[in-house]
Scaffold this motif. Structure first.
Motif: not given
Length: 275
Positions: A55-57, A112-114, A221-222
């Motif tokens: 995950v990226i913040i 990837k989710p951001v 899944a993500v």
């Protein structure tokens, strides 16, 4: 890890799948430079391709998230596209705008989710950035403005296309036409952010925990959930259902599924291979 002039990539905890991507021009309130639009998609691509990243913040160094595009960029772009032929000037300007749009759309193209963690100012181009992100959080003192109308500009890097589906058409129209400033509490009320935190320290701690939780899930899944949600935005329900059926026909029967079922039966934490 590659170094950037306008960005900073930080892994705060060793072996953590959560990586921070910081806008890094704090002395200029993280105004977006010309180099930013080249560096940003490169940074996201490098994080996307890194199997250690779950995950990226996305956040900003200093006192603000982002004060919008550096006005020097607009001035230099105006000079750069000039031609004796009005048609060629227009074509060059269109290419410049399209390139800047692609730089921000790189957030959606990243598998990837951001997650956007917003404090201080989030103005103009900052709103373009966060509306491309998958999840948004902010501090109580964060403030937002779709500022372009005050600069005689029609916002053209994504806000007018993405904001309506986040806060509703009427709210997006009002914010874009007035350019007014609104705070974190109203951003939560509008649905622009999911949660509001009392301070940046609290936000950083809580958002990191949320990101760690997401990263602990199956990466198939993500990434699939992100891809299907983004694709379904532009489809009818029937088309979206068909799309996810096709997606899952390719990846559902995976080692991750076996591990998730086994972990649930054995009442233990699942462990998934990196993607």
């Amino acid at each position: 890890m590659e170094n950037f002039r306008n960005l900073e990539i930080v892994q705060k905890s060793p072996n953590s799948p959560v990586f921070y991507l910081y806008l890094n021009r704090p002395s200029l309130r993280n105004a977006l430079s010309h180099d930013f639009f080249t560096e940003f998609p490169k940074a996201l691509w490098s994080l996307d391709q890194n199997p250690n990243v779950g995950v990226i913040i996305l956040s900003g160094n200093g006192d603000h998230f982002c004060s919008g595009i550096d006005l020097k960029v607009l001035a230099s772009m105006s000079k750069r596209v000039q031609s004796n032929d009005r048609g060629r000037t227009g074509e060059r300007l269109r290419r410049e705008i399209k390139g800047m749009q692609e730089a921000l759309t790189a957030i959606e193209r990243c598998r990837k989710p951001v997650i956007a963690a917003i404090h201080g100012a989030c103005i103009g181009g900052g709103v373009d950035i966060i509306t491309s992100c998958d999840i948004r959080f902010c501090t109580e003192d964060a403030f937002f403005s779709v500022k372009e109308v005050d600069l005689a500009i029609t916002a053209d890097l994504g806000t007018l296309q993405r904001l309506p589906s986040i806060v509703g058409y009427g709210n997006a129209m009002e914010l874009a036409l007035t350019g007014r400033r609104f705070l974190g509490a109203e951003a939560k009320e509008l649905g622009l952010v999911s949660r509001v935190f009392a301070s940046k320290d609290v936000m950083d701690e809580q958002v990191t925990a949320i990101a760690e939780g997401v990263a602990a899930r199956s990466p198939l899944a993500v990434t699939g959930t992100k891809a299907v949600l983004l694709r379904s935005r532009d489809l009818t329900v029937d088309q979206g259902l068909d799309y996810v059926a096709t997606w899952n026909s390719a990846v559902l029967l995976s080692d991750d599924l076996v591990e998730a079922i086994s972990a649930n039966a054995q009442k233990r934490k699942p462990f998934f291979a990196k993607l």
